[in-house]
Structures are given as structure tokens and as C-alpha cells.
Design an enzyme around this catalytic site. Sequence first.
Site, PDB file in Angstrom:
ATOM      1  N   LYS A   9       4.900  -7.630  31.037  1.00 21.12           N
ATOM      2  CA  LYS A   9       4.586  -8.956  30.497  1.00 21.12           C
ATOM      3  C   LYS A   9       5.346  -9.999  31.294  1.00 21.12           C
ATOM      4  CE  LYS A   9       8.141  -8.871  26.865  1.00 21.12           C
ATOM      5  NZ  LYS A   9       9.044 -10.003  27.046  1.00 21.12           N
ATOM      6  N   HIS A  55      14.072   1.876  38.368  1.00 21.77           N
ATOM      7  CA  HIS A  55      13.609   1.364  39.667  1.00 21.77           C
ATOM      8  C   HIS A  55      14.741   1.372  40.697  1.00 21.77           C
ATOM      9  CE1 HIS A  55       9.883  -0.020  37.836  1.00 21.77           C
ATOM     10  NE2 HIS A  55       9.455  -0.371  39.036  1.00 21.77           N
TER      11      HIS A  55
END
Lengths: 281, 184
Positions: free
Chosen positions: B103, B38
Site C-alpha cells: 500500500k 528484503h
Amino acid sequence: MKEIEVSKIVDVVEELCIKAACDLDESVENCLKEWQKKEESEFGKYSFEQILENVAYARKENLALCQDTGVAVFFVDVGQEVHIKGGGLEDAINEGVRRGYTKGYLRKSMVNDPVFNRKNTTDNTPAVIHWNIVPGDQLRIQILPKGGGSENMGRLAMLKPSDGLPGIKDFVLKAVKDAGGNPCPPIVVGIGIGGTMEKTTILAKKALSRVIGSPNPDERYAKLEQELLEEINKTGIGPQGLGGRVTALAVHIEFYPAHITGLPVAVNLNCHAARHAEATL
Amino acid sequence: MAEKKVTTPLTDDKIKDLQVGDRVSITGVMYTARDAAHKRLVQMHKDGEKLPFELQGQIIYYVGPCPAKPGHALGPCGPTTSFRMDAYTPAVLELGLKGMIGKGQRAKDVKDSMVKNKAVYFASIGGAAAVIARSVKTAEIVGFEDLGPEAIYKLEVEDFPCIVVTDAQGADLYDIGVQQYRID
């Protein structure tokens, strides 16, 4: 003096790395099955089903239970009457990690520098090793591969003696609540109390190495473990943090004498895949 | 509970039908990226460079898989904790990303950006990595190979199981579920 060849140690460590990652100890699997019965929430039940199906499938196919096969953390008890032959003990453990993580198709998760470079070492070394010198002529090697998701949620507090039991409980509960679903609940909560700043954190890790659900032999601490477990399971966090009755499978406390001024407390969380393996040579 | 079948790429119409708490099975293409990837994606965009894949309508799965054993498309590949990507997420949502799988709860500014950009956040079961890998049919590295397990993979998946944990209206199962089961 008992002699142990480093080549033997390398072989044993290689095997332990793969076993810990792929074959969840039955004590943990049975503990999960017991708690599964107590879960009421839809997503909690679903999580338990997936987790237990994964345990069985990973074992059958010899695959890693979790892609995060962790930092290779070791507790090594070295008997004073053991002579290691043919090389260094630390090197042998790292060589075993290198071979085990490669041969077992396990993920290599270590970067060589925490800040400036963060280049993957490509073989999951170096391990983090805690040494104990003990009487006798045995070498006991225990591995606890530790995933980053749960490790990142660890906490340390240098409490005051006047904070006492309520201070300890508040601190532990806050650590668990703040962690929420991140450490992959249902978790095992390892707590170190006493010693110094570094001692208490190692105790918290050591607490995670105990057989799951086994109480502290000191009944005062066993009672505290039970009380904390009940409180944690009232938080509603539940499996995966999606809401439910079962947030923790067990709370383990290890303690040590402390300085007159201090009450250090450390919390080290473990995901539901409480992976261990050990061998004694 | 019945599962909703979803195919990629995601569109605003498909996302409208995905509500918090829905069990979903995804078929199609998704891309893997963790924090290291990212960081690079956001920097490349700032520098005006072409990204390794087109983000428009895509799903990013936050995962660093194990190596594949012979005969497997990919090794065990469960979700990693999503909050590490929060710092970069609004920027990739602005570039057209429509779905994320991971998650754990997201930051408020991420959820705000999801509402603004009509995106959805799914969770798969952390630690169910070997079972999850069965739904991966092909895997190919398409960027940042030097990052090892953190490289960007293009995955083709079939009936990949997950849950809508934050929908495009900002409803968050991590808040709803805990409130429901907390005992004061």
C-alpha cells in the site's frame, strides 16, 4: 485508600488488548458509515466497502481488524487514593499486554533495540505508557494500539508565534499531503498545540484518544478542527490514497499553554481503524 | 468494475494485460517479505548465497501477518506500507521479481526499475486484514523464521483481491486518483 490487586489489572489489560484489536468501537464504525455516503470515487467506495466488511467480520470471528496490532500505547489515570497491591503497576500492564497479545493471536511487533539489534521481543512488550496522577480513588486504563504505518507519518514543528494560525494550518496540511496513502486513510488527525517539544507530541496522541468527531470544548479550537477537516478533504487523497472525497474522518486538537517564544505543533495520524478500549477500576 | 483473474507466476504477457486501475484477483503462489527480509535477501545475493526462494516471475506481498488461529491457514494479513521496501526493490526486480503487493506510493527509481524490468505493483486495502486472510489457503515459512512476523512465508492464495496501482508502463494511480479529486 482503595486497594487494587495487580492480578486484577493484568486480567483487565489482557482483555482490553484483545477487545481493542478485534472489536472496533461502534462510534468509529458509525463514523465510517456516515462518511461512506459522501465518497464519490470508485476506489474510495470500494475501500469503504472492504473496510466495513472487515470490521463486521473481525468482530464476528474475534480476529484482529488489522495485522498491525500496534505498539500498545496506554493512557493511565491513577487516582491519588489508589493503593496498588501485590506488585508494580507498570509490570502489571506489561504482563497484561504479554498475555493479551498471545491469547488473542495478535501480532507481536516490538523489537528490543531500535538501532543495533532489532530483535523481536516476541510478546509485544514493552508498552508505551503515559501516566496521569489525578484526584480520587479510581484507576482508569485506556489502550490505543497504534500501527506503524500511520505512526511513521507523524510530524513535529517548533513554529514561531508569528507563524500563527496560517503556519499551523500549512504545517498540518503538508503533513497530511506528504503522508498520502501511507497511513491508511480515511485518517483521524490528532494535533497537539503548545506546551514544550515533548508535551505537544503527547497531546497529539491524547487527541486521538477522544471519541471520534467530538469537538474540542473550546469553540475557537473546534472551529479550527472543522476548518482543517474541510481543507484536508479537499486534497483529493481519498480512502487508501487512491483518490476521493474522504481523506479524514475527524480532526482533534488538544492544546496547552506555551512559552513566550514558542508555538510547538505536533501531528499524529491514525488509520481508519481508530482502535481504543478502556476500563475503570 | 469487472475483476481480471490472474494466476502466478507472472509473465511478460500477463503483465502486458494489467493496466493501472484494474481490479484483479490473484490465484496461485506468492511470498511474503518486509524490509528486514528484503535487507537479508539483497545481502545474501551480494554474498553469492542461495535465496530462500527463486524470485523469477514471482510476487512478493509486503505483509507481517498475525499468528493463525486454529483452523486458519494464516492470521489477519493486510498490506504494510511499501515505501520502506523502496531501498531494496530495484535490486530484487533485477533478479526477476515481477509483482509486488502493498500500500502507498513508490519512489521514482522503483517505478523506473518496474518499467525497465516489466513489473507491476498492486495494492490491497490496508486495514482489511481479516477479510484478506480468507483468500489465503496455505501458509508455510520458507525463510528467516527468527524474524517472527517478518519471516518469509510461501502463501497459496485463491482470488486474492487487489488493484493495479502502478503498471509496467509506470502509470501511477496514487497520482491519477488524487489529481482527479483534488479541489484547488
